[in-house]
Design an enzyme around this catalytic site. Sequence first.
Site, mmCIF file in Angstrom:
data_model
loop_
_atom_site.group_PDB
_atom_site.id
_atom_site.type_symbol
_atom_site.label_atom_id
_atom_site.label_comp_id
_atom_site.label_asym_id
_atom_site.label_seq_id
_atom_site.Cartn_x
_atom_site.Cartn_y
_atom_site.Cartn_z
ATOM 1 N N LYS A 67 33.025 19.776 86.482
ATOM 2 C CA LYS A 67 31.688 20.783 87.496
ATOM 3 C C LYS A 67 30.369 20.167 87.230
ATOM 4 O O LYS A 67 29.868 21.200 88.379
ATOM 5 C CB LYS A 67 32.170 22.489 86.296
ATOM 6 C CG LYS A 67 33.283 22.645 86.762
ATOM 7 C CD LYS A 67 33.406 24.056 85.497
ATOM 8 C CE LYS A 67 34.772 24.160 85.853
ATOM 9 N NZ LYS A 67 35.187 25.630 85.405
ATOM 10 N N VAL A 134 31.528 25.087 82.122
ATOM 11 C CA VAL A 134 31.834 26.334 82.313
ATOM 12 C C VAL A 134 30.665 27.762 82.123
ATOM 13 O O VAL A 134 30.602 28.373 81.858
ATOM 14 C CB VAL A 134 32.972 26.977 82.332
ATOM 15 C CG1 VAL A 134 33.143 27.068 80.727
ATOM 16 C CG2 VAL A 134 33.241 27.556 82.935
HETATM 17 P P1 ATR Z 1 34.388 23.168 80.511
HETATM 18 O O1 ATR Z 1 34.875 23.084 81.704
HETATM 19 O O2 ATR Z 1 35.727 23.222 80.346
HETATM 20 O O3 ATR Z 1 32.924 23.556 79.964
HETATM 21 P P2 ATR Z 1 33.459 20.726 79.513
HETATM 22 O O4 ATR Z 1 32.217 20.387 80.495
HETATM 23 O O5 ATR Z 1 34.491 19.179 79.207
HETATM 24 O O6 ATR Z 1 34.770 21.584 80.156
HETATM 25 O O7 ATR Z 1 33.004 21.364 77.538
HETATM 26 C C1 ATR Z 1 33.345 21.239 76.839
HETATM 27 C C2 ATR Z 1 33.154 21.923 76.009
HETATM 28 O O8 ATR Z 1 33.756 22.246 74.691
HETATM 29 C C3 ATR Z 1 31.759 21.226 74.944
HETATM 30 O O9 ATR Z 1 30.768 22.403 74.909
HETATM 31 C C4 ATR Z 1 32.013 20.249 74.136
HETATM 32 O O10 ATR Z 1 31.597 20.276 73.287
HETATM 33 P P3 ATR Z 1 30.507 18.779 73.148
HETATM 34 O O11 ATR Z 1 29.447 19.281 74.440
HETATM 35 O O12 ATR Z 1 29.797 18.575 72.044
HETATM 36 O O13 ATR Z 1 31.661 17.735 73.736
HETATM 37 C C5 ATR Z 1 33.600 21.527 73.466
HETATM 38 N N1 ATR Z 1 34.411 19.709 72.744
HETATM 39 C C6 ATR Z 1 35.166 19.988 73.330
HETATM 40 N N2 ATR Z 1 35.805 19.242 72.163
HETATM 41 C C7 ATR Z 1 35.153 19.086 71.251
HETATM 42 C C8 ATR Z 1 35.788 19.333 70.263
HETATM 43 N N3 ATR Z 1 36.519 18.832 69.080
HETATM 44 N N4 ATR Z 1 35.038 19.930 68.792
HETATM 45 C C9 ATR Z 1 33.337 21.319 69.102
HETATM 46 N N5 ATR Z 1 33.319 21.279 70.255
HETATM 47 C C10 ATR Z 1 33.807 20.252 71.543
#
Ligand code: ATR
Length: 276
Positions: A67, A134
Amino acid sequence: MIEKKFGIIGKPLSHSLSPILHNYWFKKYNISANYSLIEIEPSEIEGVIKKIRNNELHGINVTVPYKQFVIPFLDLIIDDAKETLSVNTISLNEEGKVVGNNTDVYGIENGFVKKLKNQNLKDNKVIILGAGGVAPSVVYALFNKGVKKIFISNRTHKKAEDIKRRYPFVEIIKWENIDEEIKNMDIIINATSLGLENENNFKQEFKHTKPNLVYYDIIYNPKETAMIKKFKKKGIKTFNGLEMFIYQGQKSFSLWNKLNPELDEELIQKIASELK
Ligand code: ATR
């Protein structure tokens, strides 16, 4: 008549029900068009944008994790995309420019915020978990509704700081401190991708919460994430992201086709039957 082509870019995409939503409306309104899943690597984004420029693709949605990533490839971003620097809807405008817009804010306002009209939102403490693609849309939608106490927490602290730089009124809570701080919150919004895999991968326990807490998961598929199940068991009010999903799709469709499609019962049933 040529068939117009639409789709959604992201990775992974297996959970996405956007094709069902848009293809249902194309059929209902007799529009010769097709919407498909376009699962791509970052290196392929430029090529997809080129297809929009050349009228080989007529509109795309953007989801995890592109995004923000997609913005440098666009000619301009407008409206809520400009406010949030988060793009989920792309098309070519009349001057031949590739334009990025954001319909997530509309989706959040109509799918979730409206449900809380009996709640004193302005004075509620709201914590957003996650600072990914998001998250800015969630902050901006809440801000538009006058919510004054917005907190954010993210595993990667720097990304929470990036949000705060854009929205200085947001307060950061350290990821390690969530369990301590959660007792003060009125609303939790999960804007992470944790839960998509149908398991609870939150390390936090979320034990000491207010009895009248509201838990909202942006995820809509599975319809009940492990966190929703956990909170429901405690008698806490929960919502998933299904309505947000449908409303953001409605606005994307209307931007592309200049026609505001109806959310009829058959569509809602169809979507519900596809959920895990
Ligand atoms: P989206 O469009 O759904 O926001 P994204 O930009 O890939 O997708 O963001 C995913 C979110 O989930 C991020 O806040 C990510 O945290 P990080 O910034 O630390 O990567 C969070 N997330 C994904 N896997 C995670 C995990 N195992 N533990 C904690 N947070 C996680």
